[in-house]
Design a protein around this motif. Structure first.
Motif, PDB file in Angstrom:
ATOM      1  N   ALA A 299      35.693  24.909  44.459  1.00  0.00           N
ATOM      2  CA  ALA A 299      34.501  25.559  43.840  1.00  0.00           C
ATOM      3  C   ALA A 299      34.812  26.968  43.468  1.00  0.00           C
ATOM      4  CB  ALA A 299      33.118  25.423  44.372  1.00  0.00           C
ATOM      5  N   ASP A 300      35.625  27.708  44.583  1.00  0.00           N
ATOM      6  CA  ASP A 300      35.979  29.128  44.474  1.00  0.00           C
ATOM      7  C   ASP A 300      37.121  29.195  43.520  1.00  0.00           C
ATOM      8  OD1 ASP A 300      33.717  29.721  46.184  1.00  0.00           O
ATOM      9  OD2 ASP A 300      35.149  29.977  47.940  1.00  0.00           O
ATOM     10  N   TRP A 301      38.027  28.174  43.775  1.00  0.00           N
ATOM     11  CA  TRP A 301      39.243  28.175  42.822  1.00  0.00           C
ATOM     12  C   TRP A 301      38.882  28.380  41.390  1.00  0.00           C
ATOM     13  CZ3 TRP A 301      41.287  24.481  39.569  1.00  0.00           C
ATOM     14  CH2 TRP A 301      42.562  24.573  39.042  1.00  0.00           C
ATOM     15  N   CYS A 305      39.466  30.817  38.337  1.00  0.00           N
ATOM     16  CA  CYS A 305      40.273  30.526  37.283  1.00  0.00           C
ATOM     17  C   CYS A 305      39.277  31.078  36.031  1.00  0.00           C
ATOM     18  CB  CYS A 305      40.279  29.077  36.949  1.00  0.00           C
ATOM     19  SG  CYS A 305      41.563  28.263  38.265  1.00  0.00           S
ATOM     20  N   GLN A 306      37.957  30.985  36.108  1.00  0.00           N
ATOM     21  CA  GLN A 306      37.079  31.239  34.926  1.00  0.00           C
ATOM     22  C   GLN A 306      37.074  32.663  34.816  1.00  0.00           C
ATOM     23  OE1 GLN A 306      33.685  29.250  36.553  1.00  0.00           O
ATOM     24  NE2 GLN A 306      33.300  27.542  35.054  1.00  0.00           N
TER      25      GLN A 306
END
Length: 310
Positions: A299-301, A305-306
């Motif tokens: 989720a952190d990745w 990316c966002q």
């Protein structure tokens, strides 16, 4: 008056024996009820804090009366479970001989557990179902039937004697009982938990059940019970009762439930609660990619990316 727990009665049932293994039962008023629906309705109406009822046995699987009551009506939640080893005694009025037994009775769930014994020892006896095994003993006491299959401990309560003991067709037979209350926040995870849900498909289509099960499989969640129950809407219309390993606070379980909520017509959450069959240190190691840390990391990745920080 102490808070009350309703249970499948009358006194002398396996349900009562299992209930008394819960430490909190010592501080509650234990109220026997005539049926599983009556016990659960006592919770819905506020007459009882919780109900304790059988839900599954290792010979026949789910107890359909209990499952159907949890599927329909005002929602309830499971908070605890208890496993009890089951062996039956043949209870009769004092002086009754095996050759004199023409009618026998017990709860319907008992019949599959003593079927072979009956065939071998009382092949001509007529079986009649009772509301519970202890109620069957009561009916023998009243002269309605010649014998009842029940716990040996019920003999003294109903003035009967155990003509035969240790009766069971399957070694190590167990029944699972659950403590059911009104919906509230689930207890904190223990590390060895179970989550129960009921699922309704949006429509009947090829691969429909696979789609539901896939939400668990891709997250490495093992299923412990899967049973279809008719919805009452016609032949071929079923919902699915599922027990899965894990707690709703586990990321993989929470994400599976979110996925199911997206694709199902309806999802009924029946609770996350401690397992009775295993200690936390014996829980299987999650499959690669399915631990909470890995879900958080993924989720952190995505968030990075966002934000253009990958």
């Amino acid at each position: 008056m102490p808070a009350s727990y309703a249970y499948l009665g009358p006194e002398g049932t396996f349900t009562e024996v299992a209930l008394r293994t819960l430490p909190e039962a010592a501080t509650r008023q234990l109220v026997p009820m005539v049926s599983v629906p009556a016990a659960l309705d006592a919770v819905r109406s506020g007459e009882a804090e919780a109900a304790f009822v059988p839900i599954e046995n290792s010979v026949e699987g789910g107890i359909t009366t209990t499952l159907d009551e949890l599927v329909a009506g005002e929602p309830l939640m499971i908070y605890r479970e208890v496993l009890l080893s089951i062996t039956f005694a043949l209870l009769v009025r004092p002086g009754t001989k095996l050759s004199e037994i023409k009618t026998v009775t017990a709860h319907p769930a008992a019949q599959p557990q003593v079927r072979n014994w009956l065939k071998a020892n009382l092949p001509d006896a007529v079986w009649e179902s009772a509301a519970s095994n202890a109620d069957g003993a009561r009916l023998v006491q009243e002269g309605r039937y010649d014998a009842a299959f029940a716990g040996e401990f019920a003999a003294a309560r109903y003035g009967l004697e155990a003509l035969e003991t240790g009766i069971h067709d399957a070694e190590n037979a167990q029944t699972r009982f659950v403590l059911v209350g009104r919906p509230a926040r689930p207890a904190a995870p223990t590390g060895a938990d179970k989550t129960s849900v009921v699922l309704w498909q949006r429509d009947d289509h090829p691969g429909g059940l696979r789609d539901l099960l896939g939400e668990f499989a891709v997250r490495g969640i093992n299923l412990m019970l899967l049973q279809s129950r008719p919805t009452g809407a016609g032949i071929g219309n079923y919902c699915f009762c599922i027990d899965a390993e894990g707690h709703i606070s586990d990321r993989r379980v929470a994400e599976a439930l979110m996925g199911l909520k997206r694709i199902c017509l309806q999802v009924r959450f029946l609770g996350s609660y401690p397992r009775a069959d295993i200690e936390p240190d014996a829980v299987r190691v999650p499959l690669p990619g399915t631990s909470d840390d890995e879900f958080v990391s993924a989720a952190d990745w995505v968030a990075r990316c966002q934000d253009g920080r990958f």
